[in-house]
Design a protein around this motif. Structure first.
Motif, PDB file in Angstrom:
ATOM      1  N   UNK A 421       0.794  -1.235   0.000  1.00 36.06           N
ATOM      2  CA  UNK A 421       0.000   0.000   0.000  1.00 36.06           C
ATOM      3  C   UNK A 421       0.823   1.281   0.000  1.00 36.06           C
ATOM      4  N   UNK A 422       2.117   1.175   0.256  1.00 39.08           N
ATOM      5  CA  UNK A 422       2.907   2.401   0.335  1.00 39.08           C
ATOM      6  C   UNK A 422       2.773   3.261  -0.931  1.00 39.08           C
ATOM      7  N   UNK A 423       2.791   2.679  -2.144  1.00 45.72           N
ATOM      8  CA  UNK A 423       2.616   3.531  -3.333  1.00 45.72           C
ATOM      9  C   UNK A 423       1.227   4.142  -3.448  1.00 45.72           C
ATOM     10  N   UNK A 424       0.237   3.630  -2.703  1.00 43.52           N
ATOM     11  CA  UNK A 424      -1.140   4.096  -2.824  1.00 43.52           C
ATOM     12  C   UNK A 424      -1.482   5.189  -1.825  1.00 43.52           C
ATOM     13  N   UNK A 425      -0.517   5.601  -1.020  1.00 39.93           N
ATOM     14  CA  UNK A 425      -0.770   6.632  -0.016  1.00 39.93           C
ATOM     15  C   UNK A 425      -0.592   8.012  -0.620  1.00 39.93           C
ATOM     16  N   UNK A 426      -1.559   8.906  -0.452  1.00 42.62           N
ATOM     17  CA  UNK A 426      -1.367  10.295  -0.897  1.00 42.62           C
ATOM     18  C   UNK A 426      -0.190  10.921  -0.169  1.00 42.62           C
ATOM     19  N   UNK A 427       0.299  12.015  -0.721  1.00 38.50           N
ATOM     20  CA  UNK A 427       1.495  12.642  -0.140  1.00 38.50           C
ATOM     21  C   UNK A 427       1.175  13.821   0.749  1.00 38.50           C
TER      22      UNK A 427
END
Length: 1005
Positions: A421-427
């Motif tokens: 999920x790390x790539x799917x987290x907004x910044x």
């Protein structure tokens, strides 16, 4: 299959762009140790040319090779040859890994190596770019970069591999720069900006990346940001290296300041990430349709009121710099998704820019790849499929750019792990993430973790009523509670059984409860339609490694509610650290629970599932051995606790030798804490061992009970102890037609244990009967007394105590003298002190106070010399009692106070209560009636806590006498009457004295 340069069809494939891997047809090659892989890498990267033995040694160990380095390398070569050509006949020449001169050559088709393919694609891309075909050049670079699966030569040791890693890393980065430059040339400025963000952070001193970012920002109309990149870069280079930026950055800065028109193409796309010929969304603008992807909320949502409030509060957190993440974790079937969806609907109004939802299938065998998840989200956010970036990094960057200024709720369901999920987290903090998963996410900063447990009973009943109908619940409330109890309050299980009942009007709740009563069939009953508890658990189980799956199965075998880390190690036959690592990994996977550090437990239904898997996978001898290893470990721990608490007690040193050492338990408080914490497991494993491995376990069971009885405060749990003892006696008496198989010593010990347990509870008659049966087992005709002096001494001493308590001191004394002779022969001073104390009581009961006092004082001297705290406490108690009988109240109170303090520290509550009752009598004799009442009430409370009836009788007598002395005759008579009842039930001589006292009290009292 591909022909090698030697003309053979080898079917070999090798990967070095990431972890080194090899393939022969459909079979993965076993490449051996890291050093052996280093030899293979050296040969692979030499492109079919010979590598000398010295070069191979130097490539691995450098200037300090081990003494037999050359021989070791030759061993590696031999193993590799066997792996590369498994069908080669013995003594025939190798065709793939050849000996050439003083070295070796690996002959394979260059296309079998991913590095060769990568370099070829780079060359083809360069030619396409030179020919004016930028899109084809981008496609080729995309294909080339897709070959990488992490850092090149990952995990391969040696100087040669390190040098190649640097070279290949530079090659990869150059390819990435070329790809970004071509994307910029094609007008994909937003995509380029998104990709360059993480790259410039990872390679802060790479000026080419900074130049590309400046140009992309400028072409997007963000001139000030582009100049800011130059300023930041210049400051970084000066601080880190003491140099100014190179010519490329300097020239680009001047051209941006001059607004050089050649920096901007004649036409450039305006869509987010790419040109949109059909009027698609522009860069940064919202998609035409606000995403609303949440699954529907269920109409019969029940319970979870406090949890809903907690989660909604977390999701309503005010926007900040960092993205808010709320993670719901729990076992399969606990209702995480239902709860998350419900809470997401509760807060929809706070996220006007939409709600994204995706089931990441983390509990199954085919979890969603982050790249695929990003593709779905980006398409929903307005990016046409044809314009999707081709790498996870670029998709992540674009995804975060699109969400940067929007208030979006992202619900990620069934997450496998943080990597997924790390790539799917907004910044940014404008959006919020709600996620569910069986394990707790690791490595994600700022996560608000909410552990989801099973229902409370009332919540389970509420859901059952919502699904099956309130009328059926109202008609059979007790049966409903029985049903949800059989479901172990797991929401999925409750929903399933309620659904089954709802579609079967002829069933009653009671009939459903009967179907669920059989634990072996319970999982089969918990399924309806496409819902099944077992299938839900199976999803998680199939994700386990072989070692994890074995641990999951075997740790479920004991009947106890939970177990410690060292218990787990014994069950698995592993070192403690390794067992703990496996147990913790099962906790992370949501298949095991750990409510406190170092202790583990199963949800009841998960235990049934794990045991079913064990019965299917692990043969019965394996399961039995695992349980016996646990029994052995528990015996070792009890032995250690007994030796710590009882010192040189004879029985604790006569226990059988164990396989394991057990927990040390060298501190008395630690030993007592262990005994308290493990009581339920000990009783469960004792009974289970006798059922599943009766003859193998009996010696250890008897030893464990012997070691535990004196130090484990058995009286409050006498019923459980009696049940285990009866079971063990049944095993000991079995002959199966072979009388010689009867265990006389073991049976004698068991009868002794039964007698001692009755004695501790104050049941004199059954205690005497059991102890006499124990002596019968030790009759010479059944083994001989001389063979078992330690158990003979112990039984004789205990029988004397029981006889003395019944007022039969003349019968008791011969047994005490016999026990003392045996004890002296065995050389155990502390046990002799105990015997002297009992001899003193026998003399006192027999009307010989002088002899009693001499024996009691000798008992204290002997116990002090033995430096044995437990025996000394007993001796002081006996001395105090004898002094009380001799009318020496001052010294008696002193000795009894000393005994009480020691017994309290030792947590020997029954004896402490008796000592307090005697102390109360001392105070009353010294005209301190109020103090006598206080001590007697303390004694009575202790006696009730541990169900010690003799202690209660002494306390009631002392309290009654003190109350009468204070003028509270009515209450005093009540206490004395209760004391008489207890003493008469126990058939002890104290009943006579109390009866005589009651006869002297006025009738009105």
């Amino acid at each position: 299959m591909r022909s090698g340069t030697n003309g053979m069809e080898t079917g070999l494939r090798f990967r070095v762009l990431g972890e080194v891997r090899g393939q022969l047809g459909d079979r993965a090659l076993r490449l051996g140790s890291p050093q052996q892989m280093a030899v293979l890498v050296r040969l692979l990267l030499n492109h079919g040319h010979s590598v000398s033995i010295d070069e191979l040694v130097d490539g691995i160990w450098g200037s300090e090779p081990p003494p037999r380095a050359i021989g070791t390398v030759r061993t590696y070569i031999s193993r590799l040859r066997t792996e590369l050509e498994p069908d080669r006949a013995s003594r025939t020449p190798a065709q793939v890994l050849l000996s050439t001169g003083d070295g070796y050559t690996l002959r394979i088709d260059p296309d079998c190596l991913d590095l060769h393919t990568f370099e070829r694609l780079l060359s083809d891309s360069d030619r396409s770019a030179a020919a004016g075909e930028p899109q084809r050049a981008v496609d080729l670079l995309t294909e080339a970069l897709a070959l990488w699966r992490g850092g090149a030569l990952s995990g391969v040791p040696g100087g040669y591999a390190e040098g190649q890693r640097r070279r290949l890393g530079e090659l990869w980065l150059s390819a990435v720069e070329s790809r970004i430059g071509l994307d910029l040339e094609l007008g994909n400025t937003n995509q380029v900006i998104a990709a360059l963000g993480p790259l410039t952070a990872e390679f802060p001193l790479r000026e080419r990346l900074r130049a590309l970012l400046m140009l992309a920002l400028y072409r997007s109309g963000r001139q000030s940001e582009a100049l800011g990149v130059h300023a930041d870069t210049r400051r970084l280079l000066i601080d880190e290296l003491g140099v100014e930026p190179g010519p490329e950055l300097a020239v680009l800065q001047r051209r941006i300041l001059a607004a050089d028109p050649e920096l901007t193409p004649a036409t450039r796309p305006t869509a987010a990430g790419a040109a949109s010929a059909d009027g698609g969304p522009g860069g940064g603008s919202a998609p035409a349709t606000v995403p609303a992807q949440l699954p529907p909320d269920i109409p019969d949502f029940s319970g979870r009121t406090k949890l809903v409030e907690e989660i909604v509060d977390a999701l309503h957190r005010s926007p900040g710099q960092a993205v808010a993440i709320c993670a719901l974790a729990g076992i399969g079937g606990v209702g995480k998704t239902t709860l998350a969806v419900h809470c997401a609907h509760e807060v929809r109004g706070s996220f006007p820019d939409g709600q994204l939802y995706l089931d990441l299938r983390g509990a199954g065998s085919n979890p969603v790849d982050p790249a695929a998840a990003l593709a779905e989200f980006l398409e929903v956010l307005g990016i046409p499929p044809a314009q999707l970036p081709d790498t996870v990094e670029r998709r992540t960057a674009l995804y975060r750019s699109l969400l940067a200024d929007r208030r979006v709720l992202v619900l990620l369901d069934n997450v496998r792990d943080s990597t997924q999920i790390r790539p799917l987290l907004p910044s940014t903090g404008s959006s919020t993430v709600l996620m569910t998963g069986r394990g707790r996410p690791a490595g994600l900063p700022g996560v608000r973790l909410v552990d989801i447990d099973v229902f409370q009973e009332e919540e389970a009943v509420e859901l059952f009523a919502a699904v099956a109908g309130a009328a059926r619940v109202a008609a059979e409330p007790a049966a409903v509670r029985e049903v949800v109890g059989a479901c172990s309050l797991l929401p999925l299980a409750v929903r399933i059984v309620a659904s089954r009942l709802a579609v079967r009007p002829s069933w009653t709740v009671a009939s459903l409860a009967r179907r669920l009563a059989d634990q072996r069939r319970r999982l089969d009953e918990l399924q309806v339609g496409d819902l099944a508890v077992e299938a839900t658990f199976q999803l998680g189980y199939l994700q386990l490694s072989e070692d994890q799956a074995r641990a999951f199965r075997l740790l479920s075998l004991p009947d106890g509610a939970d177990c410690s880390t060292s218990d787990a190690a014994a069950l698995l036959g592993l070192p403690v650290a390794e067992a703990e690592s496996l147990a913790e990994s099962l906790v992370d996977a949501g298949l095991l629970e750990s409510e406190e550090p170092g202790r583990y437990r199963y949800h009841d239904l998960l235990r049934l599932f794990a045991r079913r898997r064990a019965e299917e996978t692990d043969p019965e001898p394996v399961r039995r051995r695992s349980l016996l290893l646990l029994l052995d470990h528990l015996l070792a721990c009890v032995r250690n606790a007994s030796r710590t608490l009882e010192g040189d007690d004879l029985l604790s040193w006569s226990l059988h030798r164990t396989v394991g050492a057990g927990e040390p338990l060298t501190d008395p408080d630690e030993a007592r804490d262990w005994l308290r914490a493990q009581r339920a497991l000990l009783l469960a494993v004792l009974g289970q061992s006798l059922r599943q491995a009766p003859e193998e376990s009996l010696p250890a069971v008897v030893d464990l009970l012997l070691g535990w009885m004196w130090v484990g405060a058995p009286t409050p749990h006498a019923e459980d102890f009696h049940a285990v003892l009866a079971q063990a006696l049944s095993v000991a008496r079995r002959t199966d037609g072979f009388p010689e198989r009867r265990d006389a010593r073991g049976e004698a010990r068991l009868h002794y244990l039964v007698g001692m347990l009755h004695g501790l509870s104050g049941d004199g008659a059954p205690a005497e009967a059991s102890l006499r049966r124990s002596l019968e087992c030790l009759d010479p005709a059944r083994g001989g007394l001389e063979d078992h002096p330690e158990i003979h001494y112990t039984v004789a001493a205990e029988l004397a105590v029981v006889l003395n308590a019944a007022g039969r001191s003349e019968e008791a004394l011969p047994y005490l003298e016999l026990a003392r002779d045996l004890c002296r022969g065995l050389g155990h001073q502390a046990d002799e002190a105990r015997l002297l104390g009992n001899i003193a009581r026998a003399h006192l009961t027999g009307g010989r106070p002088g002899q009693a006092l001499d024996a009691a004082r000798e008992a204290v001297r002997t116990a002090r010399a033995a430096e044995h705290p437990s025996c000394l406490a007993d001796a002081l108690y006996q001395l105090g009692t004898v002094l009380l009988g001799n009318g020496q109240y001052g010294e008696a109170s002193t000795r009894l106070i000393e005994a009480v303090e020691m017994l309290r520290r030792q947590e020997r509550y029954s004896t402490e209560g008796c000592a307090l009752a005697r102390l109360s009598s001392c105070y009353l004799a010294m005209n301190a009636a109020a103090e006598a009442v206080r001590c007697a009430e303390q004694a009575l409370e202790l006696g009730r806590q541990v169900s010690a009836r003799y202690c209660q009788g002494l306390a009631q007598e002392a309290l009654g006498r003190a109350l009468v002395a204070l003028g509270q005759s009515a209450r005093g008579r009540g206490c004395l009457t209760e004391a008489q009842r207890l003493f008469e039930e126990l058939e002890v001589t104290e009943a006579i004295g109390v009866r005589n006292l009651l006869d002297t009290l006025p009738a009105s009292a």
